[in-house]
Design a protein around this motif. Structure first.
Motif, PDB file in Angstrom:
ATOM      1  N   ASP A  39      -4.840  -3.834  -6.643  1.00 36.58           N
ATOM      2  CA  ASP A  39      -4.932  -4.864  -5.611  1.00 36.58           C
ATOM      3  C   ASP A  39      -4.756  -4.274  -4.216  1.00 36.58           C
ATOM      4  OD1 ASP A  39      -2.300  -4.336  -6.474  1.00 36.58           O
ATOM      5  OD2 ASP A  39      -1.550  -6.174  -5.563  1.00 36.58           O
ATOM      6  N   VAL A  40      -3.965  -3.209  -4.122  1.00 41.09           N
ATOM      7  CA  VAL A  40      -3.813  -2.512  -2.840  1.00 41.09           C
ATOM      8  C   VAL A  40      -5.137  -1.871  -2.439  1.00 41.09           C
ATOM      9  CG1 VAL A  40      -2.693  -0.544  -1.707  1.00 41.09           C
ATOM     10  CG2 VAL A  40      -1.338  -2.122  -3.097  1.00 41.09           C
ATOM     11  N   ILE A  41      -5.803  -1.268  -3.410  1.00 39.64           N
ATOM     12  CA  ILE A  41      -7.103  -0.650  -3.124  1.00 39.64           C
ATOM     13  C   ILE A  41      -8.109  -1.724  -2.714  1.00 39.64           C
ATOM     14  CG2 ILE A  41      -8.937   0.808  -4.048  1.00 39.64           C
ATOM     15  CD1 ILE A  41      -6.852   1.794  -6.124  1.00 39.64           C
ATOM     16  N   ASP A  42      -8.097  -2.859  -3.429  1.00 34.74           N
ATOM     17  CA  ASP A  42      -9.011  -3.955  -3.078  1.00 34.74           C
ATOM     18  C   ASP A  42      -8.769  -4.434  -1.647  1.00 34.74           C
ATOM     19  OD1 ASP A  42     -10.447  -4.094  -5.440  1.00 34.74           O
ATOM     20  OD2 ASP A  42      -9.045  -5.486  -6.389  1.00 34.74           O
ATOM     21  N   VAL A  91      -8.635   5.924   1.429  1.00 40.99           N
ATOM     22  CA  VAL A  91      -7.485   6.336   0.620  1.00 40.99           C
ATOM     23  C   VAL A  91      -6.248   6.521   1.492  1.00 40.99           C
ATOM     24  CG1 VAL A  91      -6.575   8.195  -0.839  1.00 40.99           C
ATOM     25  CG2 VAL A  91      -8.901   7.349  -1.186  1.00 40.99           C
ATOM     26  N   LYS A  92      -6.433   7.017   2.692  1.00 39.87           N
ATOM     27  CA  LYS A  92      -5.308   7.168   3.619  1.00 39.87           C
ATOM     28  C   LYS A  92      -4.676   5.809   3.911  1.00 39.87           C
ATOM     29  CE  LYS A  92      -4.288   9.327   8.114  1.00 39.87           C
ATOM     30  NZ  LYS A  92      -4.902   9.976   9.313  1.00 39.87           N
ATOM     31  N   ARG A  93      -5.510   4.810   4.115  1.00 38.36           N
ATOM     32  CA  ARG A  93      -5.023   3.452   4.361  1.00 38.36           C
ATOM     33  C   ARG A  93      -4.299   2.905   3.125  1.00 38.36           C
ATOM     34  NH1 ARG A  93      -7.225  -0.756   7.847  1.00 38.36           N
ATOM     35  NH2 ARG A  93      -9.022   0.585   8.295  1.00 38.36           N
ATOM     36  N   ALA A  94      -4.892   3.134   1.950  1.00 40.58           N
ATOM     37  CA  ALA A  94      -4.312   2.607   0.708  1.00 40.58           C
ATOM     38  C   ALA A  94      -2.956   3.240   0.409  1.00 40.58           C
ATOM     39  CB  ALA A  94      -5.280   2.840  -0.454  1.00 40.58           C
ATOM     40  N   ARG A  95      -2.833   4.533   0.633  1.00 37.71           N
ATOM     41  CA  ARG A  95      -1.548   5.198   0.369  1.00 37.71           C
ATOM     42  C   ARG A  95      -0.460   4.657   1.310  1.00 37.71           C
ATOM     43  NH1 ARG A  95      -2.469   9.174  -3.224  1.00 37.71           N
ATOM     44  NH2 ARG A  95      -4.441  10.336  -3.145  1.00 37.71           N
ATOM     45  N   ALA A  96      -0.816   4.461   2.568  1.00 37.04           N
ATOM     46  CA  ALA A  96       0.163   3.946   3.527  1.00 37.04           C
ATOM     47  C   ALA A  96       0.591   2.528   3.154  1.00 37.04           C
ATOM     48  CB  ALA A  96      -0.426   3.973   4.937  1.00 37.04           C
ATOM     49  N   LEU A  97      -0.369   1.700   2.750  1.00 32.89           N
ATOM     50  CA  LEU A  97      -0.041   0.325   2.363  1.00 32.89           C
ATOM     51  C   LEU A  97       0.800   0.308   1.092  1.00 32.89           C
ATOM     52  CD1 LEU A  97      -0.332  -2.695   2.814  1.00 32.89           C
ATOM     53  CD2 LEU A  97      -2.513  -2.615   1.576  1.00 32.89           C
ATOM     54  N   GLU A  98       0.456   1.147   0.131  1.00 32.28           N
ATOM     55  CA  GLU A  98       1.237   1.231  -1.109  1.00 32.28           C
ATOM     56  C   GLU A  98       2.688   1.597  -0.807  1.00 32.28           C
ATOM     57  OE1 GLU A  98       1.989   1.428  -5.312  1.00 32.28           O
ATOM     58  OE2 GLU A  98       0.197   0.711  -4.266  1.00 32.28           O
ATOM     59  N   ASP A  99       2.887   2.588   0.046  1.00 31.23           N
ATOM     60  CA  ASP A  99       4.247   3.010   0.403  1.00 31.23           C
ATOM     61  C   ASP A  99       4.991   1.891   1.130  1.00 31.23           C
ATOM     62  OD1 ASP A  99       3.753   5.473  -0.726  1.00 31.23           O
ATOM     63  OD2 ASP A  99       3.292   6.468   1.182  1.00 31.23           O
ATOM     64  N   PHE A 100       4.294   1.190   2.019  1.00 32.84           N
ATOM     65  CA  PHE A 100       4.934   0.121   2.788  1.00 32.84           C
ATOM     66  C   PHE A 100       5.377  -1.025   1.884  1.00 32.84           C
ATOM     67  CE2 PHE A 100       4.277  -3.876   5.297  1.00 32.84           C
ATOM     68  CZ  PHE A 100       5.414  -3.760   6.088  1.00 32.84           C
ATOM     69  N   LEU A 101       4.538  -1.391   0.931  1.00 39.08           N
ATOM     70  CA  LEU A 101       4.854  -2.524   0.062  1.00 39.08           C
ATOM     71  C   LEU A 101       6.001  -2.222  -0.898  1.00 39.08           C
ATOM     72  CD1 LEU A 101       1.268  -3.833  -0.757  1.00 39.08           C
ATOM     73  CD2 LEU A 101       2.950  -4.836   0.801  1.00 39.08           C
ATOM     74  N   LYS A 102       6.357  -0.954  -1.037  1.00 37.52           N
ATOM     75  CA  LYS A 102       7.490  -0.589  -1.887  1.00 37.52           C
ATOM     76  C   LYS A 102       8.820  -0.767  -1.161  1.00 37.52           C
ATOM     77  CE  LYS A 102       4.976   2.782  -4.720  1.00 37.52           C
ATOM     78  NZ  LYS A 102       4.798   4.225  -5.051  1.00 37.52           N
ATOM     79  N   ARG A 133      -5.685   4.742  -9.477  1.00 35.24           N
ATOM     80  CA  ARG A 133      -4.739   4.108 -10.398  1.00 35.24           C
ATOM     81  C   ARG A 133      -3.972   5.166 -11.176  1.00 35.24           C
ATOM     82  NH1 ARG A 133      -7.798   0.700 -14.490  1.00 35.24           N
ATOM     83  NH2 ARG A 133      -8.108   2.766 -15.416  1.00 35.24           N
ATOM     84  N   ASP A 134      -4.662   6.240 -11.546  1.00 35.53           N
ATOM     85  CA  ASP A 134      -3.998   7.335 -12.261  1.00 35.53           C
ATOM     86  C   ASP A 134      -2.984   8.054 -11.372  1.00 35.53           C
ATOM     87  OD1 ASP A 134      -5.508   6.733 -14.471  1.00 35.53           O
ATOM     88  OD2 ASP A 134      -7.029   8.278 -14.092  1.00 35.53           O
ATOM     89  N   GLN A 135      -3.092   7.828 -10.056  1.00 40.45           N
ATOM     90  CA  GLN A 135      -2.141   8.427  -9.117  1.00 40.45           C
ATOM     91  C   GLN A 135      -1.083   7.428  -8.669  1.00 40.45           C
ATOM     92  OE1 GLN A 135      -4.130  10.502  -5.916  1.00 40.45           O
ATOM     93  NE2 GLN A 135      -5.673  11.355  -7.271  1.00 40.45           N
ATOM     94  N   GLY A 136      -1.057   6.266  -9.322  1.00 41.17           N
ATOM     95  CA  GLY A 136       0.004   5.301  -9.060  1.00 41.17           C
ATOM     96  C   GLY A 136      -0.274   4.293  -7.971  1.00 41.17           C
ATOM     97  N   ILE A 137      -1.520   4.183  -7.504  1.00 45.73           N
ATOM     98  CA  ILE A 137      -1.846   3.198  -6.470  1.00 45.73           C
ATOM     99  C   ILE A 137      -2.432   1.960  -7.142  1.00 45.73           C
ATOM    100  CG2 ILE A 137      -3.215   2.718  -4.408  1.00 45.73           C
ATOM    101  CD1 ILE A 137      -3.099   5.622  -3.704  1.00 45.73           C
TER     102      ILE A 137
END
Length: 483
Positions: free
Chosen positions: A332-335, A350-361, A325-329
């Motif tokens: 709910d994406v992590i969940d 974390v690799k999966r979460a970062r990719a999903l976070e970027d995609f949802l933007k 969260r402190d890194q901006g993810i």
């Protein structure tokens, strides 16, 4: 003790002067105060020199640092978890298991773990406890131990906080992980978990340390479940537990029931003793693992290994959410990613979460999420109403609209693209595969009424929506994503 501001010479890196502060003016401009402080400091430095020389004689002796390790058998780590020496045995066994995963030499990792806390018995650390670890490195170097072992003596305590450097040498990483995992598993086993703002054993810090060690060293294939179970089993058998434990032989893929306790040594030694040969083994998966019979447990140890494993892994996930969260993810994406298989491999998670976070933007990500949620809501309502699960596959021969046929094609192509991408851990490619579904899903909902008059067509379309859920669900549990 006196408190000073140390002044370091930038050319030599040595601390050569000090500054002290007094809240009074004196006739001699502080000369008496300065002389008093110098006297105290000189005495402390003389003490340190005396301790250093005594400790060096021990470190360089024939017994070396092992003499200090033996003394730790008389030092209690925790009254429910045994002595420091017993803990060192557990850490050494775990460090050896972790070593191949982090690229460390197993023998060096075990050797480092066995001497990493030896300086706790030294005179210097007894008098100046804040020097633990640092003195361990000095003494290991003086004893002629390998540099990787000496460095691990100092670095295995790190990271101590969010701003602390993370060890990168493989042996140091192995010992640091083993140290923290033993601490966490041990206190979970005696039900001494953090509660609210209370965390007397700094377990949140230890969990964050494990997370940072894994992520910042890009450790792959590190199963937290396996490490927790190994550590807990070592704790059980070394404290006199008796019973049956099922392990899996990697060579034969056969399950074996293993009787504990044995005459001594590590769990690996016990398995070799039980079967009469050296076996390459691992704990079985969560589904396969089972404890049979009654364990004769030491007082206050938690007997349910699976419950302990689940609870401690959940604690890691909670700390990971705070860290990311402190890194901006988003949480709910992590969940959504934690809900997937392999959630005990933090690097993969974390690799999966970062990719999903970027995609949802992206616009595609936002719109696809809306389309997925619409499909999932319609499907869930129909399943609740009809009392059945629509997951048997749709048949394109019942398609009545071009948009419906196009969605069949898109889901087939999407599944073919997403599945191998997930298998290859190429989550960016998996997200691109999902992005390609956005337009066909939008077109389907614009042109097609799911709840058609024909029951056959309606059921087929609901099964088609189920395919949307199944294909997108390979990437993450999108039902947990807000929006």
């Amino acid at each position: 003790h006196q408190k000073f501001f140390s002044v370091k010479n930038p050319k030599t890196g040595r601390i050569e002067k000090f500054i002290t502060v007094a809240n009074r003016e004196t006739a001699d401009n502080g000369a008496t105060i300065l002389a008093g402080n110098q006297k105290v400091l000189s005495a402390r430095l003389a003490d340190a020199k005396f301790f250093w020389e005594n400790d060096l004689r021990t470190a360089k002796s024939e017994a070396g640092m092992s003499a200090w390790v033996e003394n730790l058998g008389n030092v209690t780590f925790h009254n429910k978890l045994g002595t420091q020496a017993a803990r060192i045995d557990r850490i050494a066994a775990l460090a050896r298991e972790i070593a191949p995963v982090v690229g460390a030499d197993a023998d060096l990792a075990e050797q480092a773990a066995r001497v990493a806390k030896a300086d706790l018995s030294s005179e210097m650390v007894y008098e100046f406890p804040e020097l633990q670890g640092l003195m361990g490195r000095y003494y290991a170097e003086a004893a002629g131990l390998p540099s990787a072992v000496a460095n691990a003596c100092e670095q295995h305590y790190s990271p101590l906080g969010p701003g602390d450097d993370v060890p990168s040498e493989p042996v140091s990483v192995a010992v640091a992980l083993a140290d923290k995992l033993d601490t966490l598993t041990g206190f979970w086993a005696i039900d001494e978990k953090p509660t609210g703002s209370k965390d007397p054993f700094a377990l949140r810090r230890a969990a964050l340390g494990v997370i940072r060690l894994v992520l910042e060293n890009d450790v792959r294939g590190a199963s937290l479940r396996g490490a927790i179970m190994f550590t807990y089993s070592e704790l059980l058998v070394r404290m006199g537990a008796a019973g049956l434990l099922m392990v899996l032989d990697r060579n034969s893929e056969e399950e074996h029931w293993f009787q504990a306790p044995w005459t001594g040594g590590s769990l690996s030694d016990g398995i070799s003793e039980q079967w009469g040969h050296e076996t390459v083994w691992e704990f079985a998966t969560r589904e396969q693992l089972a404890f049979a019979g009654e364990w004769n447990l030491k007082e206050n140890l938690v007997p349910d290994a699976i419950a302990l494993e689940d609870n401690l892994l959940s604690f890691f996930h909670d700390r990971l959410k705070v860290f990311l969260r402190d890194q901006g993810i988003r949480h709910d994406v992590i969940d959504a990613c934690i809900a997937m298989d392999g959630n005990d491999d933090l690097t993969l998670l974390v690799k999966r979460a970062r990719a999903l976070e970027d995609f949802l933007k992206t616009e595609d990500g936002t719109n696809l999420l809306q389309g997925f949620k619409r499909a999932n809501n319609i499907l869930s309502q129909a399943e609740d109403k009809d009392g059945v699960e629509y997951s048997y596959g749709a048949d394109r021969k019942f398609a009545e609209d071009d948009a419906e046929t196009a969605l069949f094609d898109a889901l087939e192509a999407g599944g073919a693209a997403i599945s191998p991408a997930i298998e290859a851990e190429d989550f960016a490619a998996a997200m691109r595969g999902m992005a390609a579904l956005r337009a066909p899903i939008d077109a389907f909902f614009e042109a097609v009424q799911v709840n058609a008059d024909s029951d056959i067509v309606r059921r087929n379309r609901l099964n088609l929506l189920s395919q949307i859920r199944q294909v997108c669900g390979q990437v993450a549990d999108l039902t947990r994503v807000e929006g």
